[in-house]
Every structure is written in C-alpha cells, then in structure tokens.
Design an enzyme around this catalytic site. Structure first.
Site, PDB file in Angstrom:
ATOM      1  N   HIS A 272       4.355 -10.375   5.578  1.00  0.00           N
ATOM      2  CA  HIS A 272       3.466 -10.811   6.663  1.00  0.00           C
ATOM      3  C   HIS A 272       4.319 -11.319   7.816  1.00  0.00           C
ATOM      4  CE1 HIS A 272       0.258 -12.917   8.815  1.00  0.00           C
ATOM      5  NE2 HIS A 272      -0.542 -12.105   8.164  1.00  0.00           N
ATOM      6  N   ASP A 329      -4.393  -7.919   2.291  1.00  0.00           N
ATOM      7  CA  ASP A 329      -4.796  -6.524   2.017  1.00  0.00           C
ATOM      8  C   ASP A 329      -4.492  -6.054   0.613  1.00  0.00           C
ATOM      9  OD1 ASP A 329      -3.838  -6.301   5.278  1.00  0.00           O
ATOM     10  OD2 ASP A 329      -5.829  -5.610   4.631  1.00  0.00           O
TER      11      ASP A 329
HETATM   12  C1  SDX Z   1      -2.370  -7.867   8.325  1.00  0.00           C
HETATM   13  O1  SDX Z   1      -0.726 -10.822  11.936  1.00  0.00           O
HETATM   14  C2  SDX Z   1      -1.674 -11.004  11.127  1.00  0.00           C
HETATM   15  O2  SDX Z   1      -2.171 -12.100  10.980  1.00  0.00           O
HETATM   16  C3  SDX Z   1      -2.164  -9.752  10.407  1.00  0.00           C
HETATM   17  C4  SDX Z   1      -3.230  -9.980   9.351  1.00  0.00           C
HETATM   18  C5  SDX Z   1      -4.532 -10.468   9.958  1.00  0.00           C
HETATM   19  O3  SDX Z   1      -5.307 -11.124   9.245  1.00  0.00           O
HETATM   20  O4  SDX Z   1      -4.800 -10.086  11.123  1.00  0.00           O
HETATM   21  O5  SDX Z   1      -2.786 -10.934   8.416  1.00  0.00           O
HETATM   22  C6  SDX Z   1      -3.557  -8.693   8.627  1.00  0.00           C
HETATM   23  O6  SDX Z   1      -2.015  -7.051   9.117  1.00  0.00           O
HETATM   24  C7  SDX Z   1      -1.607  -8.120   7.055  1.00  0.00           C
HETATM   25  C8  SDX Z   1      -0.356  -7.209   6.923  1.00  0.00           C
HETATM   26  C9  SDX Z   1      -0.815  -5.846   6.408  1.00  0.00           C
HETATM   27  N1  SDX Z   1       0.328  -4.887   6.483  1.00  0.00           N
HETATM   28  C10 SDX Z   1       0.969  -4.500   5.372  1.00  0.00           C
HETATM   29  O7  SDX Z   1       0.757  -4.939   4.242  1.00  0.00           O
HETATM   30  C11 SDX Z   1       2.049  -3.459   5.631  1.00  0.00           C
HETATM   31  C12 SDX Z   1       3.274  -3.763   4.757  1.00  0.00           C
HETATM   32  N2  SDX Z   1       3.937  -4.942   5.326  1.00  0.00           N
HETATM   33  C13 SDX Z   1       5.077  -4.731   6.181  1.00  0.00           C
HETATM   34  O8  SDX Z   1       4.997  -3.582   7.007  1.00  0.00           O
HETATM   35  C14 SDX Z   1       5.498  -5.997   6.897  1.00  0.00           C
HETATM   36  O9  SDX Z   1       5.632  -6.964   5.940  1.00  0.00           O
HETATM   37  C15 SDX Z   1       4.645  -6.536   8.016  1.00  0.00           C
HETATM   38  C16 SDX Z   1       4.424  -5.524   9.087  1.00  0.00           C
HETATM   39  C17 SDX Z   1       3.341  -7.034   7.506  1.00  0.00           C
HETATM   40  C18 SDX Z   1       5.401  -7.715   8.588  1.00  0.00           C
HETATM   41  O10 SDX Z   1       6.514  -7.219   9.176  1.00  0.00           O
HETATM   42  P1  SDX Z   1       7.684  -8.179   9.670  1.00  0.00           P
HETATM   43  O11 SDX Z   1       7.372  -9.630   9.607  1.00  0.00           O
HETATM   44  O12 SDX Z   1       8.119  -7.595  10.965  1.00  0.00           O
HETATM   45  O13 SDX Z   1       8.720  -8.001   8.546  1.00  0.00           O
HETATM   46  P2  SDX Z   1      10.188  -7.725   8.834  1.00  0.00           P
HETATM   47  O14 SDX Z   1      10.291  -6.357   9.363  1.00  0.00           O
HETATM   48  O15 SDX Z   1      10.753  -8.858   9.643  1.00  0.00           O
HETATM   49  O16 SDX Z   1      10.743  -7.743   7.355  1.00  0.00           O
HETATM   50  C19 SDX Z   1      11.758  -8.604   6.975  1.00  0.00           C
HETATM   51  C20 SDX Z   1      12.465  -7.844   5.869  1.00  0.00           C
HETATM   52  C21 SDX Z   1      13.014  -6.496   6.321  1.00  0.00           C
HETATM   53  O17 SDX Z   1      14.128  -6.223   5.501  1.00  0.00           O
HETATM   54  P3  SDX Z   1      15.626  -6.617   6.117  1.00  0.00           P
HETATM   55  O18 SDX Z   1      15.788  -5.807   7.382  1.00  0.00           O
HETATM   56  O19 SDX Z   1      15.600  -8.113   6.337  1.00  0.00           O
HETATM   57  O20 SDX Z   1      16.588  -6.196   5.020  1.00  0.00           O
HETATM   58  O21 SDX Z   1      11.544  -7.560   4.815  1.00  0.00           O
HETATM   59  C22 SDX Z   1      11.421  -6.158   4.665  1.00  0.00           C
HETATM   60  C23 SDX Z   1      11.916  -5.543   5.936  1.00  0.00           C
HETATM   61  O22 SDX Z   1      12.420  -4.233   5.695  1.00  0.00           O
HETATM   62  N3  SDX Z   1       9.988  -5.889   4.428  1.00  0.00           N
HETATM   63  C24 SDX Z   1       9.538  -5.150   3.431  1.00  0.00           C
HETATM   64  C25 SDX Z   1       8.128  -5.222   3.531  1.00  0.00           C
HETATM   65  N4  SDX Z   1       7.796  -5.982   4.570  1.00  0.00           N
HETATM   66  C26 SDX Z   1       8.959  -6.394   5.143  1.00  0.00           C
HETATM   67  N5  SDX Z   1      10.171  -4.438   2.474  1.00  0.00           N
HETATM   68  C27 SDX Z   1       9.367  -3.772   1.601  1.00  0.00           C
HETATM   69  N6  SDX Z   1       7.999  -3.800   1.631  1.00  0.00           N
HETATM   70  C28 SDX Z   1       7.359  -4.512   2.577  1.00  0.00           C
HETATM   71  N7  SDX Z   1       6.039  -4.527   2.621  1.00  0.00           N
END
Ligand code: SDX
Length: 393
Positions: A272, A329
């Site tokens: 998140h 989700d």
């Molecule tokens: C919603 O904003 C809100 O409030 C949204 C929401 C709402 O109520 O409106 O809460 C609803 O959108 C919930 C999120 C739903 N999306 C997903 O579940 C999609 C999967 N999640 C990821 O795409 C991701 O976690 C996000 C988009 C939700 C958050 O992205 P961030 O904060 O930009 O995460 P990041 O890119 O900074 O990640 C940090 C690290 C990275 O690795 P490093 O580069 O540090 O090595 O964590 C990794 C990312 O690659 N990572 C994941 C991951 N999410 C982040 N690795 C594997 N699986 C994941 N899901």
C-alpha cells in the site's frame, strides 16, 4: 497553501490539501471517518448511515437518517430516457465504462445543484440523488452485461437490499434476500467509503477544482479507480488466486516471480502507498469472509489459497522488509464472489463504496474554495536548443 509532510522515509511530500473527513495512520494501521474508528462503524452502522456521516460530519439522528433514506428511495429511478443508454452499449461493454459514461450524463438530466441544496453546504439532496442513481446504474450495467431485463429499484428495500435485488432478481427466479449477505455488503461498502487522498479521490478533487460539475468529477474518479493498481486490484487478486490454484498451488512460483525485479508481476492485494502494516480494512474483511462462509456454509478453494498465500508472505523477509501486508483488496473479491457478483463488477462495487467519500471531498474542496489544482514538476529535459530546418534534419 499546501503544507509539507515528512513521510517515514524522510521524503518530503507535498500535502495536496487539508481535510477533516478521513484520518489514516499508515504506521499504526488506523483509519477513522470524521473521527470515528472504522471498526466501530463497520460493526454498528449501515452504509447509508456512514455515507451520511462522511457527507455531513456527524452521525445522523434517527429522523435525519430516515429523511436521507427517503431521499435515496425517491431518487432511485433513472430518467426513462437514460434507460435507452443501456440499449446502445455493446454487449461486452465493461460495467466501469457504462458507469463512468452514465454518471457523467446525469448532469444532462438533473441540475448539478438541487433547489434544496445549500450551495456550499453538503449537497444533501444532490448527494442522495447521486448515491441512489449510481447504485441503479451499477445494477443495470450488470443486467446489461448478461442480457437480462433490468430490475427497477423497490421503495420497500434499503440501500443494499435494493442493489442485490436489482442485480439478481429475475422474472422467472425471484431473488431471496439473505440478511448475512446484506450485512457483509454493508460492511464492504463502509470500508471503502473514503480513504483520504488516494488516486481516484485526488482525481475527483483535481477535476472539480477546475469548476467541472460534480457528476463529471465523479465520472473522472470512476475512470481513475478502474486501474489494476487501484480499484481494479480485487479483480486482479481473484485472477492471481485462480492462477495459483490452476498451477497446482505452486505458491513459491508466484512468490518468487513477485520478488523478481525483471518481472512486472506483483502479488496483487499486497502492499500500500500509505499502510506499512496490515490494512485495518483487510482485517475486518477477512473476518467478514470467515463469518459469511461459516453462516452460509459456503466453501471457496480460493479462500484457502488466499489464507495460505498470506501465511507464506507473512513469514517471508522480502515482504516483511518492505512492509507488504494484505490491503483492502485481498479478501474483498472472495466475498463478492460468494454473493454471486462477477469480477468485472468488482471495481464498480469499489466505486459504489467510495462514492460518499468522493462527494464529501469534492464538496470540501468547494467549501474551501480551493484554487484550481496545478501540480508542478521537476523538468529533466533539454534546456535550449537551436531550431533545425526540415532540410537539415
Ligand atoms: C488501493 O491509496 C489508497 O488509499 C488506495 C486504496 C484506497 O482505498 O483508495 O487503499 C485502494 O488501491 C489498494 C492497493 C491495491 N493495489 C494492489 O494491491 C496492487 C499491488 N500492490 C502494489 O502494486 C503496490 O504495493 C502499491 C501500488 C499498492 C503501492 O505501491 P508503492 O507504495 O509505490 O510500493 P513501492 O513501489 O514503493 O514498493 C516498495 C517495494 C518495491 O520493491 P524495492 O524496489 O524496494 O525492492 O515493495 C515492492 C516494490 O517492488 N512491492 C511489491 C508489491 N508492492 C510493492 N512486491 C511484490 N508485490 C507487491 N504487491
């Protein structure tokens, strides 16, 4: 006017606005609507009651809630002209495209401001109209997608009962409303009702700041919500769980793919932008999942897959180091499946839940008379280049 907030990472981020609607603490996993913890609201209120709270800032008295519910009943029908909209969408039209198109068109049939509305005071009547008609549009878009006759709203049913009846009632097979399903739907919609300045809410505020009407701003929010990283995530969660199930439950394959930087695959439903601990909504939804499956003696192999995936991820350092926990989700789609709602309707369900928050945030932006939104950038292109005539290119 925008303040700066220092994030845990120390990264300075600009706050896009001030708001007194929703408070969330990403470190502690706290989420409050107008100061009330969502745990208490989800356990004790109906979605209509929480929508009133988010829109007006106070929990409604009995009389105020009855008046709001009366407005929701009287506005549930669409203008008959709009019913023909559904004749002209292609059979495979996505319910989200139908929703954003039709919500945008409400402006042509209903004044942006109702004569009972206070210009900058909560948009009471318009909010009730939009909440009620959007629910009807959502159910109609589902009926359209399966080629079934539309089921009109009933004045005898409450918000969630009406939606379920419009979705699943058939001339030859009447829908039996089950209290457990209605209770679970209320809870899910409450948990989606607002969430501070997420992607779609920021879109609604940004579009509204240009002076665009409420319906156009909400339609823009629906489009922003559609993306798989945002409101489309619970649809992607089900697809991911189905793939793991079909792949002989090869959890490790998917967990390793999610860690592979050369692979775009992410464990959808985890992580998140703000929560760096368990999303408080996910905890409640997971419990609601267990409750409804137990009460209705349901079984879905995907729930078992989800729980085992969560367990494996929760003991994997890669995810722990990055504070990746289930978000709203991860389990919601499993409950929607249990209700018989198809995956292409999941983002629509998210939009129905988020609508009170979008309207309240849009209204707040109006009340605060925010200036037009105009994010800035850090320019990284060429500074100044000499023009090159065509003959020399
Ligand atoms: C919603 O904003 C809100 O409030 C949204 C929401 C709402 O109520 O409106 O809460 C609803 O959108 C919930 C999120 C739903 N999306 C997903 O579940 C999609 C999967 N999640 C990821 O795409 C991701 O976690 C996000 C988009 C939700 C958050 O992205 P961030 O904060 O930009 O995460 P990041 O890119 O900074 O990640 C940090 C690290 C990275 O690795 P490093 O580069 O540090 O090595 O964590 C990794 C990312 O690659 N990572 C994941 C991951 N999410 C982040 N690795 C594997 N699986 C994941 N899901």
């Amino acid at each position: 006017e925008t303040g700066f907030i220092t994030l845990d990472s120390g990264f300075m981020n600009t706050a896009s606005c001030t708001s007194d609607i929703t408070y969330l603490d990403g470190k502690k996993g706290i989420l409050n609507y107008r100061g009330y913890p969502i745990e208490e609201l989800a356990a004790n209120c109906s979605f209509t009651e929480v929508a009133y709270l988010i829109l007006h800032g106070e929990l409604p008295t009995f009389e105020a809630l009855e008046a709001f519910k009366h407005d929701m009943r009287r506005f549930a029908l669409l203008h008959e002209d709009m019913i023909h909209f559904f004749d002209h969408f292609p059979p495979n039209a996505s319910p989200m495209s139908i929703l954003s198109t039709t919500v945008n068109s409400l402006h042509n049939y209903y004044p942006e401001m109702d004569e009972d509305d206070d210009p900058y005071g909560g948009y009471t009547v318009t909010a009730a109209r939009l909440l009620s008609k959007t629910r009807t549009i959502a159910a109609f878009s589902y009926k359209k997608s399966i080629g079934h006759p539309l089921v009109y709203p009933s004045p005898r049913l409450n918000y969630c009962e009406n939606f379920l009846n419009m979705m699943f009632d058939r001339p030859n097979l009447p829908y039996k409303i089950q209290p457990e399903i209605v209770s679970a739907l209320n809870k899910l919609l409450i948990l989606h009702a607002d969430h501070e300045q997420n992607c779609s809410t920021s879109t609604v505020r940004l579009v509204g700041s240009s002076g665009a009407n409420l319906y156009a701003s909400i339609s823009a929010g629906v489009s922003a919500l559609w993306g798989p990283l945002h409101g489309g995530a619970n649809q992607a969660v089900i697809e991911m769980l189905e793939n793991i199930y079909a792949d002989d439950k090869d959890f490790e394959k998917y967990i390793e793919k999610a860690k592979d930087k050369n692979d775009t695959f992410r464990l959808t439903g985890f992580g998140h932008r703000v929560y760096k601990t368990f999303d408080p909504r996910a905890k409640i939804i997971k419990q609601a999942c267990d409750d409804i499956f137990e009460k209705l003696e349901l079984h879905d192999p995907l729930l078992d897959i989800a729980k085992e995936l969560e367990e494996r991820v929760s003991s994997d350092d890669y995810f722990l180091e990055r504070n990746l926990y289930p978000n709203v989700d991860f389990y919601s789609g499993i409950i929607y499946r249990a209700m018989g709602i198809p995956t292409d309707m999941f983002p629509v369900m998210f939009a129905l839940g988020r609508l009170p928050g979008w309207i309240a945030q849009w209204t707040e932006m109006k009340e605060d008379r925010d200036r037009i939104g105009r994010p800035r950038q850090i320019y990284t292109g060429e500074i100044k280049r000499e023009f090159v005539p065509m003959k020399d290119r």
